[in-house]
Design a protein around this motif. Structure first.
Motif, short mmCIF file in Angstrom:
data_model
loop_
_atom_site.label_atom_id
_atom_site.label_comp_id
_atom_site.label_asym_id
_atom_site.label_seq_id
_atom_site.Cartn_x
_atom_site.Cartn_y
_atom_site.Cartn_z
N LEU A 151 22.79 4.83 -4.99
CA LEU A 151 22.54 4.34 -4.19
C LEU A 151 21.25 4.36 -3.60
N ILE A 152 20.19 3.18 -3.83
CA ILE A 152 18.94 3.65 -3.08
C ILE A 152 18.66 2.60 -1.93
N ASN A 153 18.14 2.85 -0.76
CA ASN A 153 17.84 2.18 0.41
C ASN A 153 16.34 1.57 0.04
N ILE A 154 16.38 0.38 -0.48
CA ILE A 154 15.27 -0.37 -0.82
C ILE A 154 14.40 -0.61 0.09
N ALA A 155 14.50 -0.69 1.39
CA ALA A 155 13.63 -0.90 2.52
C ALA A 155 12.76 0.18 3.00
N LEU A 156 13.48 1.50 2.81
CA LEU A 156 12.70 2.47 3.37
C LEU A 156 11.31 2.86 2.54
N PRO A 157 11.34 2.98 1.61
CA PRO A 157 9.98 3.12 0.88
C PRO A 157 8.99 2.10 1.08
N VAL A 158 9.44 0.86 1.01
CA VAL A 158 8.47 -0.36 1.32
C VAL A 158 7.89 -0.13 2.70
N VAL A 159 8.77 0.12 3.78
CA VAL A 159 8.24 0.06 5.17
C VAL A 159 7.38 1.29 5.33
N ASN A 160 7.76 2.53 4.69
CA ASN A 160 6.80 3.69 4.75
C ASN A 160 5.49 3.47 4.17
N GLU A 161 5.48 2.69 3.00
CA GLU A 161 3.99 2.29 2.21
C GLU A 161 3.43 1.33 3.19
N TYR B 111 10.60 -7.11 -2.60
CA TYR B 111 10.49 -8.04 -1.34
C TYR B 111 9.30 -8.75 -1.66
N SER B 112 9.31 -10.20 -1.49
CA SER B 112 8.27 -11.34 -1.53
C SER B 112 7.13 -11.01 -0.71
N ALA B 113 6.16 -11.58 -0.94
CA ALA B 113 4.70 -11.68 -0.17
C ALA B 113 4.86 -11.76 1.22
N GLU B 114 5.89 -12.75 1.26
CA GLU B 114 6.26 -13.42 2.92
C GLU B 114 6.99 -12.06 3.75
N GLN B 115 7.80 -11.57 2.93
CA GLN B 115 8.80 -10.45 3.49
C GLN B 115 7.76 -9.23 3.76
N HIS B 116 6.81 -9.09 2.93
CA HIS B 116 5.90 -8.00 3.20
C HIS B 116 5.04 -8.23 4.59
N GLN B 117 4.60 -9.51 4.58
CA GLN B 117 3.96 -10.07 5.95
C GLN B 117 4.95 -9.69 7.20
N HIS B 118 6.23 -10.17 6.95
CA HIS B 118 6.89 -9.88 8.03
C HIS B 118 7.17 -8.37 8.35
N ILE B 119 7.21 -7.65 7.44
CA ILE B 119 7.31 -6.03 7.78
C ILE B 119 6.11 -5.76 8.28
N ILE C 283 3.53 0.96 6.38
CA ILE C 283 3.16 2.11 7.74
C ILE C 283 1.75 2.73 7.34
N ASP C 284 1.76 3.12 5.89
CA ASP C 284 0.76 4.24 5.37
C ASP C 284 -0.55 3.06 5.39
N ASP C 285 -0.33 1.74 4.77
CA ASP C 285 -1.40 0.84 4.63
C ASP C 285 -2.06 0.71 6.07
N VAL C 286 -1.15 0.42 7.02
CA VAL C 286 -1.40 -0.30 8.44
C VAL C 286 -2.57 0.95 9.25
N SER D 61 15.38 -1.25 12.03
CA SER D 61 16.47 -1.79 12.80
C SER D 61 16.25 -3.13 12.87
N ARG D 62 15.33 -3.84 12.61
CA ARG D 62 15.10 -5.39 12.63
C ARG D 62 14.84 -6.18 11.16
N LEU D 63 15.45 -5.28 10.15
CA LEU D 63 15.46 -5.69 8.91
C LEU D 63 16.70 -5.81 8.36
#
Length: 109
Positions: free
Chosen positions: A5-15, A71-79, A17-20, A48-50
């Motif tokens: 079972l993989i948490n999909i959000a964590l690697p995306v959020v970390n990526e 995640y869609s481009a719109e969801q990436h913008q929200h993150i 954060i690194d980018d920002v 906690s907000r996703l």
């Protein structure tokens, strides 16, 4: 074959954060978020907000590359907006080291 079972959000959020942090943030933001604790607090703020998102994959296929297109481009913008909000909160209320009066060894004299 076993499944994982993989948490999909964590690697995306970390990526994101690194980018920002690597891109458009000021040096004071990067300085505030250099510690693992403050970076983890930022990730926790965003996660906690996703909505929770998980994926089941075979252990032989298990790769964080699978989460890139979940995640869609719109969801990436929200993150990304959530990351900026979290940075603002952390900068406004930086993590202070504990004072000596709060160290457990001094609680009982």
């Amino acid at each position: 074959m076993a499944n994982s079972l993989i948490n999909i959000a964590l690697p995306v959020v970390n990526e994101i954060i690194d980018d920002v942090l690597a891109g458009g943030t000021s040096a004071s933001y990067r300085d505030t978020l250099t510690s693992d604790d403050s970076r983890n607090r930022l990730a926790k703020f965003v996660l906690s907000r996703l909505p929770a998102r998980y994926m089941t994959v075979n252990d032989s296929e298990c790769s964080l590359e699978l989460t890139k297109n979940c995640y869609s481009a719109e969801q990436h913008q929200h993150i990304r907006k959530l990351v900026h909000q979290g940075i603002q909160k952390l900068v406004a209320r930086p993590i202070a080291p504990p004072s000596e009066t709060l160290i457990p060894s001094t609680w009982f004299g």
